[in-house]
Design a protein around this motif. Structure first.
Motif: not given
Length: 275
Positions: A185-201, A206-210
């Protein structure tokens, strides 16, 4: 220059047909691992589609975000297979949300990110590819096929969720003690958190300019419209998938449009028979 345009058009056609084929095959598939593998093939087609349009950085960005939530999807699938008596047939699942509540939440989070639901990891890359593709003058056929492929992603993802967690019990055995193993369960919870916040991070470096995208209203609402239509189609196909009327279509899709036989199995069969 002409050669480059020809290669881009050929890559565009192959990528769209790859997305379409993998989406249609996944609708009629019952093997859990094959469905997830076909969704990976569909997303690889999306990356090649982005490359064919010249959006190389965006294709790499989608590769990074897709790797995170697809890893989460595979881990959740492994736990479900282990906890459901080592079976991969989703017809023997049904109602697993009662025995695997945490895995249900994490897997649905990965599925929603795969579908491009706003503010999840997949949305930041997938929505950019779709909106920038709408600005290219490839014609209405390419845009229509792109939206159909997006709706197929939603279709087989919702079908997988329904048959695994919401639908009636399929008769298989289930072991709910899998969620008590923290090594699972531990890696699943960690990857779930990354699925929430990795997009904007990942999008900020990668795209500093709007990026300003100007599209007509009907194209802005096009993705949402096709997602809604795919949900209705899923509800109508749910009972027809088991019908004999879909036997030939299901067999044709299960064989991946005879591509394995045409590319390798047919030649191997001939050589083995002559050996």
């Amino acid at each position: 220059f002409i050669l480059g345009e020809t290669c881009s058009a050929l890559l565009l056609f192959i990528s769209i047909m790859t997305m379409f084929m993998s989406g249609v095959v996944a609708i009629f598939e019952y093997d859990l691992k094959k469905i997830i593998a076909l969704s990976t093939l569909s997303q690889l087609g999306m990356m090649m589609f982005s490359i064919s349009l010249g959006l190389y950085e965006l294709a790499f960005f989608h590769l990074l975000t897709h790797a995170l939530f697809k890893a989460l999807l595979f881990l959740c699938a492994g736990i479900l297979i282990h906890g459901a008596g080592n079976t991969q047939d989703i017809r023997s699942f049904g109602g697993l949300s009662l025995n695997f509540p945490l895995i249900t939440v994490c897997m649905n989070l990965a599925n929603l990110s795969l579908c491009g639901v706003p503010f999840l990891a997949g949305f930041y890359s997938k929505d950019l590819i779709v909106e920038l593709a709408c600005q290219y003058s490839w014609g209405i056929f390419v845009l229509l096929m792109m939206f159909i492929c997006l709706s197929l992603t939603v279709l087989y993802s919702v079908r997988l969720t329904y048959l695994s967690f919401v639908g009636p019990y399929g008769g298989g055995t289930s072991i709910s003690v899998c969620e008590s193993d923290y090594s699972l369960v531990g890696p699943v919870v960690i990857l779930s958190f990354t699925s929430l916040v990795s997009g904007p991070i990942l999008s900020w470096p990668n795209f500093p300019a709007p990026v300003l995208i100007f599209l007509p209203v009907f194209l802005k609402w096009g993705a949402l419209f096709f997602v809604g239509v795919s949900l209705l189609v899923m509800l109508s196909l749910q009972g027809l998938t088991y019908s004999y009327k879909w036997g030939a279509v299901s067999k044709f899709s299960g064989l991946m449009w005879f591509l394995p036989w045409l590319t390798g199995q047919g030649f191997s069969m001939k050589t083995l028979k002559n050996a």
